[in-house]
Design an enzyme around this catalytic site. Sequence first.
Site, PDB file in Angstrom:
ATOM      1  N   LYS A 159       0.860  -1.189   0.000  1.00  0.00           N
ATOM      2  CA  LYS A 159       0.000   0.000   0.000  1.00  0.00           C
ATOM      3  C   LYS A 159       0.892   1.233   0.000  1.00  0.00           C
ATOM      4  CE  LYS A 159      -1.847  -1.178   4.031  1.00  0.00           C
ATOM      5  NZ  LYS A 159      -1.249  -2.502   4.250  1.00  0.00           N
ATOM      6  N   LYS A 216      -4.409 -10.810  -7.936  1.00  0.00           N
ATOM      7  CA  LYS A 216      -4.202  -9.383  -7.670  1.00  0.00           C
ATOM      8  C   LYS A 216      -5.456  -8.574  -7.987  1.00  0.00           C
ATOM      9  CE  LYS A 216      -2.393  -5.394  -7.029  1.00  0.00           C
ATOM     10  NZ  LYS A 216      -2.131  -4.867  -5.704  1.00  0.00           N
ATOM     11  N   ASN A 220      -7.974  -6.380  -5.270  1.00  0.00           N
ATOM     12  CA  ASN A 220      -8.337  -4.964  -5.390  1.00  0.00           C
ATOM     13  C   ASN A 220      -9.833  -4.795  -5.651  1.00  0.00           C
ATOM     14  OD1 ASN A 220      -5.830  -4.063  -4.813  1.00  0.00           O
ATOM     15  ND2 ASN A 220      -5.322  -3.331  -6.858  1.00  0.00           N
ATOM     16  N   PHE A 261     -11.700  -1.148   5.626  1.00  0.00           N
ATOM     17  CA  PHE A 261     -12.199  -0.803   4.289  1.00  0.00           C
ATOM     18  C   PHE A 261     -13.710  -0.620   4.236  1.00  0.00           C
ATOM     19  CE2 PHE A 261      -9.201  -0.302   0.916  1.00  0.00           C
ATOM     20  CZ  PHE A 261      -8.009  -0.555   1.581  1.00  0.00           C
ATOM     21  N   TYR A 263     -14.979   2.443   5.507  1.00  0.00           N
ATOM     22  CA  TYR A 263     -15.178   3.863   5.822  1.00  0.00           C
ATOM     23  C   TYR A 263     -15.872   4.555   4.653  1.00  0.00           C
ATOM     24  CZ  TYR A 263     -12.032   3.247   9.771  1.00  0.00           C
ATOM     25  OH  TYR A 263     -11.468   2.825  10.932  1.00  0.00           O
ATOM     26  N   ALA A 264     -16.951   5.257   4.971  1.00  0.00           N
ATOM     27  CA  ALA A 264     -17.609   6.060   3.930  1.00  0.00           C
ATOM     28  C   ALA A 264     -16.770   7.300   3.649  1.00  0.00           C
ATOM     29  CB  ALA A 264     -19.006   6.460   4.401  1.00  0.00           C
ATOM     30  N   GLY A 265     -16.835   7.787   2.430  1.00  0.00           N
ATOM     31  CA  GLY A 265     -16.035   8.968   2.087  1.00  0.00           C
ATOM     32  C   GLY A 265     -16.379   9.476   0.705  1.00  0.00           C
ATOM     33  N   CYS A 272      -4.441   2.398  -8.444  1.00  0.00           N
ATOM     34  CA  CYS A 272      -4.744   0.963  -8.552  1.00  0.00           C
ATOM     35  C   CYS A 272      -6.233   0.646  -8.658  1.00  0.00           C
ATOM     36  CB  CYS A 272      -4.135   0.234  -7.359  1.00  0.00           C
ATOM     37  SG  CYS A 272      -2.340   0.257  -7.407  1.00  0.00           S
ATOM     38  N   LYS A 333      -4.833   9.612  -0.758  1.00  0.00           N
ATOM     39  CA  LYS A 333      -4.954   9.094   0.605  1.00  0.00           C
ATOM     40  C   LYS A 333      -3.769   9.635   1.413  1.00  0.00           C
ATOM     41  CE  LYS A 333      -2.526   4.691   0.075  1.00  0.00           C
ATOM     42  NZ  LYS A 333      -2.569   3.274   0.313  1.00  0.00           N
TER      43      LYS A 333
HETATM   44  P1  NAD Z   1       4.785   4.306 -11.574  1.00  0.00           P
HETATM   45  O1  NAD Z   1       4.100   5.021 -12.665  1.00  0.00           O
HETATM   46  O2  NAD Z   1       5.030   5.000 -10.279  1.00  0.00           O
HETATM   47  O3  NAD Z   1       6.207   3.787 -12.088  1.00  0.00           O
HETATM   48  C1  NAD Z   1       6.414   3.144 -13.306  1.00  0.00           C
HETATM   49  C2  NAD Z   1       7.834   3.469 -13.768  1.00  0.00           C
HETATM   50  O4  NAD Z   1       8.161   2.662 -14.890  1.00  0.00           O
HETATM   51  C3  NAD Z   1       8.025   4.924 -14.210  1.00  0.00           C
HETATM   52  O5  NAD Z   1       9.093   5.511 -13.484  1.00  0.00           O
HETATM   53  C4  NAD Z   1       8.340   4.815 -15.709  1.00  0.00           C
HETATM   54  O6  NAD Z   1       9.232   5.823 -16.168  1.00  0.00           O
HETATM   55  C5  NAD Z   1       8.972   3.437 -15.772  1.00  0.00           C
HETATM   56  N1  NAD Z   1       8.988   2.788 -17.099  1.00  0.00           N
HETATM   57  C6  NAD Z   1       8.009   2.738 -18.037  1.00  0.00           C
HETATM   58  N2  NAD Z   1       8.405   1.999 -19.076  1.00  0.00           N
HETATM   59  C7  NAD Z   1       9.653   1.552 -18.810  1.00  0.00           C
HETATM   60  C8  NAD Z   1      10.592   0.725 -19.502  1.00  0.00           C
HETATM   61  N3  NAD Z   1      10.307   0.179 -20.677  1.00  0.00           N
HETATM   62  N4  NAD Z   1      11.780   0.477 -18.915  1.00  0.00           N
HETATM   63  C9  NAD Z   1      12.092   1.016 -17.720  1.00  0.00           C
HETATM   64  N5  NAD Z   1      11.243   1.789 -17.012  1.00  0.00           N
HETATM   65  C10 NAD Z   1      10.034   2.063 -17.546  1.00  0.00           C
HETATM   66  O7  NAD Z   1       3.952   2.959 -11.348  1.00  0.00           O
HETATM   67  P2  NAD Z   1       3.687   2.193  -9.958  1.00  0.00           P
HETATM   68  O8  NAD Z   1       2.678   2.901  -9.157  1.00  0.00           O
HETATM   69  O9  NAD Z   1       4.995   1.834  -9.355  1.00  0.00           O
HETATM   70  O10 NAD Z   1       2.991   0.859 -10.521  1.00  0.00           O
HETATM   71  C11 NAD Z   1       3.704  -0.101 -11.256  1.00  0.00           C
HETATM   72  C12 NAD Z   1       2.833  -1.333 -11.400  1.00  0.00           C
HETATM   73  O11 NAD Z   1       2.597  -1.911 -10.106  1.00  0.00           O
HETATM   74  C13 NAD Z   1       1.454  -1.069 -11.984  1.00  0.00           C
HETATM   75  O12 NAD Z   1       1.064  -2.161 -12.758  1.00  0.00           O
HETATM   76  C14 NAD Z   1       0.571  -0.967 -10.760  1.00  0.00           C
HETATM   77  O13 NAD Z   1      -0.757  -1.303 -11.034  1.00  0.00           O
HETATM   78  C15 NAD Z   1       1.208  -1.989  -9.857  1.00  0.00           C
HETATM   79  N6  NAD Z   1       0.991  -1.753  -8.425  1.00  0.00           N
HETATM   80  C16 NAD Z   1       1.047  -0.486  -7.937  1.00  0.00           C
HETATM   81  C17 NAD Z   1       0.872  -0.282  -6.576  1.00  0.00           C
HETATM   82  C18 NAD Z   1       0.909   1.110  -6.008  1.00  0.00           C
HETATM   83  O14 NAD Z   1       0.483   1.276  -4.870  1.00  0.00           O
HETATM   84  N7  NAD Z   1       1.406   2.100  -6.724  1.00  0.00           N
HETATM   85  C19 NAD Z   1       0.643  -1.368  -5.709  1.00  0.00           C
HETATM   86  C20 NAD Z   1       0.630  -2.649  -6.244  1.00  0.00           C
HETATM   87  C21 NAD Z   1       0.799  -2.832  -7.622  1.00  0.00           C
END
Ligand code: NAD
Length: 458
Positions: A159, A216, A220, A261, A263-265, A272, A333
């Site tokens: 998270k 996954k 979510n 999870f 909580y109203a808002g 995600c 958040k």
């Molecule tokens: P983000 O946008 O913060 O980071 C992605 C990064 O990948 C960016 O810095 C971008 O420049 C880089 N990138 C893109 N193409 C590339 C390439 N070909 N080579 C190298 N780097 C490259 O994304 P995030 O929030 O870290 O999410 C990444 C994945 O994880 C997503 O699929 C998301 O759904 C999943 N996820 C996110 C979270 C969260 O809380 N953010 C939690 C669990 C899963």
Amino acid sequence: MNITIIGTGYVGLVTGTCLADIGNSVCCLDIDPAKIATLNSGGVPIHEPGLGALIQSNVEAGRLRFTTDVAEAVAFGDIQFIAVGTPPDEDGSADLQYVLAAARNIGRFISDFKVVVDKSTVPVGTADKVRAAIQAELDARGAPQGASFSVVSNPEFLKEGAAVDDFMRPDRIVLGVDATAEGQRALALMRQLYLPFNRNHERTRVMDVKSAEFTKYAANAMLATRISFMNELANLADQVGADIELVRQGIGSDPRIGYSFLYAGTGYGGSCFPKDVQALVRTAGEHGQRLRVLEAVEAVNHDQKQVVVNKVLARYGTNLTGRRFALWGLAFKPNTDDMRDAPSRVLIQALLRAGASLHAHDPVATAEARRVLALDFADAPDCLARIQFADKPLDALTGAEALIIMTEWKPYRSPNFTAMKAAMAAPVIFDGRNVYEPELVAAAGFQYHGIGRNSHAS
Ligand code: NAD
């Protein structure tokens, strides 16, 4: 072990840093040169509690480095984590262009056995596409001797705001592997990598690749469902004069339901839940099935983002010209600067376009808010000129006709109500996160509008 992380965002940076912290050598790759330059000069491009110090100590220890050099990064890791973004496409499905570009880069440069890990959240069946993309590059190179790979699905459940803790103490580690000899070789390496996280008890769940990818989305989707369920009931509570917070406690005491999870808002946001719910609905559509529960979850959430806007317009009318409001909380958040799909953006759009002036505060997301709002208001710079940002929460209140709370940051929880009332033009609070106890706020002389708490409306 040598690890390569492809994509140094919220997930990749945390994954790479935490894996370095338990002793691995980690090379983080990103295509964004500005991000890599920030990291290489000791900065941290995102706000994530505890992450900065952990990056610094692991860089100093020589276990963690950052690069834009694809060949060097791919050659380095025995395990290659793909942690790039999977934003929604125009039709709601996950846009796999970044995942497949990362896969092609792996295919271009591998020369020995690599475990390729899909860490990004990707639709069921993506591992097959990643495999095909890598194989196509290998074939184009004339299938170099020794170059081989296996694709593993290892979705991430961290998270934002608690990402380091979540990664270091995971509830579960899901590993989706195929039944081939290479799949089993990959599984052995992944088990070895995650061994330090399993010392207290076994957290690994091994399954086939498609079930791992699905897990996954199911997680979510379930969490989003709880939020929309509660938000819809909160709106009814407002109609019938019940207090949704008392209802939450009443049902949460049932262990089959639990308190979290519920909580109203003002609706869920972030990078995600919105995109993952949409993508799962879309996947079902591609298989001729409708996910009617999730369609409703999404529709309810869309409307819920308007709930505070509607309360404000009902109170002041649809023309807000000349009216000034204070806004506490911009991030989707607390404990993050992430503004992706933040409900505050919907509110800011509506109120500025209705003529209002806003004075906003957020403990960490102001810079990111300025960036995304410039895009949101590209067509209306005159509207954007009516939002200001304050360094301190109290400063945002001066002359405000009402305070609107959009993120439940801790510093907002026990404010000095007397000082607030003195600063404001009128003592009115729209509490989009039900941060306050209505009686307490009323006793301090405020008119209070929560979500699903109309039984207390003054
Ligand atoms: P983000 O946008 O913060 O980071 C992605 C990064 O990948 C960016 O810095 C971008 O420049 C880089 N990138 C893109 N193409 C590339 C390439 N070909 N080579 C190298 N780097 C490259 O994304 P995030 O929030 O870290 O999410 C990444 C994945 O994880 C997503 O699929 C998301 O759904 C999943 N996820 C996110 C979270 C969260 O809380 N953010 C939690 C669990 C899963």
